[in-house]
Scaffold this motif. Sequence first.
Motif, PDB file in Angstrom:
ATOM      1  N   ALA A 192       2.381  -2.489   6.008  1.00 51.30           N
ATOM      2  CA  ALA A 192       2.122  -3.874   5.623  1.00 51.30           C
ATOM      3  C   ALA A 192       2.028  -3.913   4.101  1.00 51.30           C
ATOM      4  O   ALA A 192       1.370  -3.066   3.494  1.00 51.30           O
ATOM      5  N   TYR A 193       2.684  -4.903   3.475  1.00 53.16           N
ATOM      6  CA  TYR A 193       2.691  -4.929   2.013  1.00 53.16           C
ATOM      7  C   TYR A 193       2.597  -6.362   1.496  1.00 53.16           C
ATOM      8  O   TYR A 193       2.869  -7.340   2.219  1.00 53.16           O
ATOM      9  N   ALA A 194       2.198  -6.480   0.240  1.00 56.54           N
ATOM     10  CA  ALA A 194       2.164  -7.762  -0.479  1.00 56.54           C
ATOM     11  C   ALA A 194       2.204  -7.463  -1.968  1.00 56.54           C
ATOM     12  O   ALA A 194       1.652  -6.450  -2.428  1.00 56.54           O
ATOM     13  N   LYS A 195       2.841  -8.328  -2.734  1.00 60.21           N
ATOM     14  CA  LYS A 195       2.981  -8.129  -4.166  1.00 60.21           C
ATOM     15  C   LYS A 195       1.615  -8.052  -4.837  1.00 60.21           C
ATOM     16  O   LYS A 195       0.732  -8.875  -4.581  1.00 60.21           O
ATOM     17  N   GLY A 196       1.449  -7.028  -5.661  1.00 62.84           N
ATOM     18  CA  GLY A 196       0.200  -6.862  -6.398  1.00 62.84           C
ATOM     19  C   GLY A 196      -0.864  -6.084  -5.657  1.00 62.84           C
ATOM     20  O   GLY A 196      -1.967  -5.909  -6.171  1.00 62.84           O
TER      21      GLY A 196
END
Length: 359
Positions: A117-121
């Motif tokens: 799972a990923y998200a910018k920053g």
Amino acid sequence: MSFRKLTSIAFIIAAALCTLSCKDDDESTVPPSLSGAMAFNLPEYIFPESVIKMVPSGVTHPDGEELGYYWKVSPTMKKSDTTRFENGLDKNGNPSDGSFTHKFSDTLQTYTVQGYAYAKGYSYVSKTSYTNVVKGGIDGSITNLELKDKPSVTAGSVTYPYVTIGSTDWLCRNIADASAGAPYGNSIAMSDVFGRYYSYEEALEVCPEGWQLPTEADWLEVAAAAGTEDAQAYDTISGVAAALMGNAYFNDSLMWEYWPEVGDITNSTGLSLIPTGYAMLGARASSPQEDEYVDNRYPQAQFLGYKEYAAFWTADKVEEEEGMAYYRYLISKQPDLMINKGDTKTFGAAVRCVRKTAE
């Protein structure tokens, strides 16, 4: 220029470099992490070419924003597969929950599944799970037993080669009748690989027609064939283990570890016993939930002693102890065939069946 001035200049330069270095350290601080822990379901054992859908859960964005997901399966996938971008859409522009569907190959081996799972920053959050592709039957995951050329009987859809020892035919595979008992790890795919683990009460009912559980007298006949003529009923039978063990592999992993006390495995009796362990079955579910991959008949079952023990019910109950019956067993590092008592309802052992040969 004096030494004192040179020293002052060097100090100023060092201080400036330190300031720059500290600033760089501050700028390279590890980004914050997403909230929670990645989760998805993956059966431990599956059939060849199984198609498995994995649904991610457990991770959230601290600010409530959308997450992206990507996956990789080793050793078959060279690149990861993104199933959802941070805009909530998949690669085709369709709304996605990040689920990943994968068709595993027919190669009998362990596969590693990694979900991210990923998200910018933010630092990504991941989980790694493993599954094993297995195959039942005499040409499946259990190899090196040379069973194909033996005579056999078929019960249901399962084929059981057999060998004649003295006046008795013995099945060379553990019973895998799915109407009772539990498969290893409660994984349905393992039913015809290791055979199933049965309570004594179930064991009395699962032999093919015309076959039954072996008595102590049958085991003593095996002992004689293995070279121990003076074995006593309900006692340890010394020095016969190597003649009973099958030098088998499970998905190319050796099952019986070599121990000098046992010596080289000969399997001279042809019984081909393998160390599938035993089970503490616990209570049987009154209404087992249906599942494609999990057998829920004994939801609390514990499977113990794989690669170390081989345990088999006998037909003999313990006369002086209500609710107990005898089972014969091997331990990987012991040269003897031993005997013990198990609860007739909650102890789970493998079943080998016998029949008397025609006169």
